[in-house]
Every structure is written in structure tokens, then in C-alpha cells.
Design an enzyme around this catalytic site. Structure first.
Site, PDB file in Angstrom:
ATOM      1  N   ASP A 156       0.832  -1.208   0.000  1.00  0.00           N
ATOM      2  CA  ASP A 156       0.000   0.000   0.000  1.00  0.00           C
ATOM      3  C   ASP A 156       0.869   1.260   0.000  1.00  0.00           C
ATOM      4  OD1 ASP A 156      -2.296   1.485   0.045  1.00  0.00           O
ATOM      5  OD2 ASP A 156      -2.730   1.159   2.165  1.00  0.00           O
ATOM      6  N   LEU A 172      11.314 -20.364  -4.214  1.00  0.00           N
ATOM      7  CA  LEU A 172      10.182 -19.588  -3.698  1.00  0.00           C
ATOM      8  C   LEU A 172       8.912 -19.779  -4.547  1.00  0.00           C
ATOM      9  CD1 LEU A 172       9.381 -17.048  -1.793  1.00  0.00           C
ATOM     10  CD2 LEU A 172       9.839 -15.704  -3.842  1.00  0.00           C
ATOM     11  N   HIS A 200       3.053   3.359  -8.876  1.00  0.00           N
ATOM     12  CA  HIS A 200       2.891   1.935  -9.191  1.00  0.00           C
ATOM     13  C   HIS A 200       4.133   1.401  -9.906  1.00  0.00           C
ATOM     14  CE1 HIS A 200      -1.116   2.240  -7.734  1.00  0.00           C
ATOM     15  NE2 HIS A 200      -1.607   2.891  -8.774  1.00  0.00           N
TER      16      HIS A 200
HETATM   17  C1  FPP Z   1      -1.704   0.260  -3.348  1.00  0.00           C
HETATM   18  O1  FPP Z   1      -1.309   1.595  -3.492  1.00  0.00           O
HETATM   19  C2  FPP Z   1      -1.196  -0.540  -4.431  1.00  0.00           C
HETATM   20  C3  FPP Z   1      -1.950  -1.097  -5.429  1.00  0.00           C
HETATM   21  C4  FPP Z   1      -3.399  -0.909  -5.526  1.00  0.00           C
HETATM   22  C5  FPP Z   1      -1.373  -1.902  -6.484  1.00  0.00           C
HETATM   23  C6  FPP Z   1      -0.063  -2.561  -6.177  1.00  0.00           C
HETATM   24  C7  FPP Z   1       0.491  -2.987  -7.470  1.00  0.00           C
HETATM   25  C8  FPP Z   1       1.792  -2.982  -7.815  1.00  0.00           C
HETATM   26  C9  FPP Z   1       2.895  -2.619  -6.908  1.00  0.00           C
HETATM   27  C10 FPP Z   1       2.172  -3.347  -9.194  1.00  0.00           C
HETATM   28  C11 FPP Z   1       1.744  -4.706  -9.676  1.00  0.00           C
HETATM   29  C12 FPP Z   1       2.197  -5.837  -8.848  1.00  0.00           C
HETATM   30  C13 FPP Z   1       2.812  -6.968  -9.278  1.00  0.00           C
HETATM   31  C14 FPP Z   1       3.025  -8.117  -8.350  1.00  0.00           C
HETATM   32  C15 FPP Z   1       3.305  -7.126 -10.641  1.00  0.00           C
HETATM   33  P1  FPP Z   1      -2.429   2.708  -3.594  1.00  0.00           P
HETATM   34  O2  FPP Z   1      -2.536   3.098  -5.014  1.00  0.00           O
HETATM   35  O3  FPP Z   1      -3.685   2.230  -2.972  1.00  0.00           O
HETATM   36  O4  FPP Z   1      -1.761   3.824  -2.748  1.00  0.00           O
HETATM   37  P2  FPP Z   1      -2.503   4.954  -1.911  1.00  0.00           P
HETATM   38  O5  FPP Z   1      -3.250   4.246  -0.810  1.00  0.00           O
HETATM   39  O6  FPP Z   1      -1.365   5.748  -1.395  1.00  0.00           O
HETATM   40  O7  FPP Z   1      -3.392   5.694  -2.848  1.00  0.00           O
END
Ligand code: FPP
Length: 248
Positions: free
Chosen positions: A18, A129, A35
Site C-alpha cells: 500500500d 520460492l 505503481h
Molecule cells: C496500493 O497503493 C497498491 C496497489 C493498488 C497496487 C499494487 C500494485 C503494484 C505494486 C504493481 C503490480 C504488482 C505486481 C506483483 C506485478 P495505492 O494506489 O492504494 O496507494 P494509496 O493508498 O497511497 O493511494
């Protein structure tokens, strides 16, 4: 790099990644930049987990609720997922990593599903893993799908209701065959599970760290494993010191 010696390594670590959006906001960048940086953290943590001796690493990549985000962000996230598999699959395969995908596969875009299946098929027999990617995943949705499948089996006469126990439910979930997470880490300071592995988290240790996911790194991950090693897990029983005391 810190020198960490771990006494107890969790078999299965699951992470709610997050804070990508807030990381980007804090820098005046579009959310997509967070991201993209988050993918670099994914690479670093997959390697760190394997090296530390973790056997299963589950990453919450896209939740069934993420479809509520603006269209351009959804397309960014889906694009990153596809790019990750296209670019990293060969490396992960070489490193003997097995990829498993959990989440609802029905109604997925026709260009992403074959990639997810290819990642699983290519790495099926790998023995290092296991990287579990939660994609279009929601824990309640997973439980509903498992219950429907059991109910159908009962309706067709292949199963008696009294045969349903927690082992059967375990096996019917997307995570069937994968041990429950020993440790669940959430980055960014938020302290909730957000529909992630609710059934499987019954006895998981929870750890909330303040860093945004793009700032999370190998050392912070190893520090979390150290904190885990110091915890006293009782699974509803007594701690080891109490067990000795009460047996006297
Ligand atoms: C939360 O941050 C993160 C996500 C919703 C997506 C996580 C995805 C990745 C890191 C990329 C894809 C993953 C893989 C395994 C290839 P948020 O956008 O909710 O952050 P915020 O709460 O600060 O808005």
C-alpha cells in the site's frame, strides 16, 4: 546491507503493498509513477524473500475492489501487471521461482488471462520460492466461490453436508495447497486487512509498517522478519514459557 541472522523464518509471508499513490503525490508525480516504482520494490522483495528462506510470498497486486478506481489508473495497473510478466517471467523461471495466481479468473480481459496462465504453466515445476500473486482477488469473493462449488457438489450428491470441514474449505479456496500466511505485512501505515486472505489469516501475525510500498526495501523486509522471529505464537494455546510452568 544489514547483517541479519534469523532464528525463525516464516514459511509464508503475505504483503499488502500500500501507499504507491501517496508516494507519488508526495513528489508531485502521477499515481502511475508510484505503481511503476512499486514494481521495482516487488523485484527486490521477491529476491530478498527467496534468499531469506521464505517459501511462499503472496503479493496483493489487484483487488476485486480496485475496479472502482478511475479508468486510466486501472489500465495503468493492468498494463504494469502484463509488463511484469512479459519482462520478468524468464528471470523468475531461471531463479526457480514458481508463480501461482489467486483471484477470480472469470471475466478477465482476454489479453491478461493467457499471460497469467503462461506464468503458472512455465514455472509449474520450480522448487524455490512460490510467488503467489493475488490478482482480481477479494477474500469474500474467494469464499463465496468456494462455498458455491461445495454447495453444487452437495446438490449433485457427491458430498454430504456433514463431510464439510475446515480442511475441505481450505482446499476449495484459491489458496488450496498453499499454507496459511505466518506473517502479513501492510505498508503505508494503514492498519486493516482490506479483504485480503481473511480465512487464511486466522493465526497470522500482523505487521504494519509506516513506509510507502515504493520506499519499502530489503532491509525493512528483513527487519520485519526479525520482529516476527521475536513474537510468541500461541495458536490459541499457551506460550512455550507457560507450557513449561504449567507442566510442573
Ligand atoms: C496500493 O497503493 C497498491 C496497489 C493498488 C497496487 C499494487 C500494485 C503494484 C505494486 C504493481 C503490480 C504488482 C505486481 C506483483 C506485478 P495505492 O494506489 O492504494 O496507494 P494509496 O493508498 O497511497 O493511494
Amino acid at each position: 546491507m544489514a547483517n541479519h541472522t534469523l532464528t525463525t523464518v516464516p514459511d509464508h509471508v503475505a504483503i499488502i503493498m500500500d501507499g504507491n499513490g501517496r508516494w507519488a503525490n508526495a513528489r508531485g508525480l502521477p499515481r502511475g509513477a508510484g505503481h511503476r516504482k512499486g514494481i521495482e520494490t516487488v523485484r527486490e522483495i521477491v529476491r530478498a524473500a527467496g534468499e531469506a528462506g521464505v517459501r511462499y510470498l503472496t503479493l496483493y497486486a489487484f483487488s476485486s475492489e480496485n475496479w472502482r478506481r478511475p479508468e486510466d489508473e486501472i489500465s495503468d495497473l493492468l498494463g504494469l501487471m502484463k509488463a511484469f510478466i512479459r519482462r520478468d517471467l524468464a528471470d523468475l523461471h531461471r531463479e526457480n521461482v514458481r508463480i501461482c495466481i489467486i483471484g477470480d479468473r472469470s471475466n478477465l480481459q482476454s489479453d491478461i488471462l493467457p499471460l497469467l496462465i503462461e506464468a503458472e504453466e512455465t514455472t509449474r515445476n520450480n522448487t524455490a520460492l512460490t510467488l503467489v500473486i493475488a490478482f482480481n482477488y477479494g477474500s469474500r469473493d474467494e469464499i463465496v466461490r468456494a462455498m458455491k462449488s461445495l454447495a453444487q457438489e452437495v446438490a449433485q450428491g457427491g458430498l454430504r453436508p456433514e463431510e464439510i470441514d475446515s480442511r475441505l474449505i481450505d482446499a476449495r479456496l484459491d489458496t488450496g495447497g498453499i499454507p496459511d500466511p505466518d506473517l502479513i505485512i501492510r505498508t503505508s501505515g494503514e492498519e486493516r486487512l482490506s479483504n485480503f486472505l481473511l480465512w487464511q489469516a486466522a493465526y497470522s501475525e500482523l505487521m504494519f509498517v509506516p513506509e510507502y510500498w515504493p520506499d519499502f526495501n530489503r532491509d525493512l523486509f528483513l527487519a520485519a522478519l526479525e520482529r516476527f522471529a521475536a513474537r510468541d505464537r500461541r495458536f490459541g494455546g499457551l506460550s512455550s514459557s507457560n507450557r513449561v510452568a504449567s507442566s510442573k
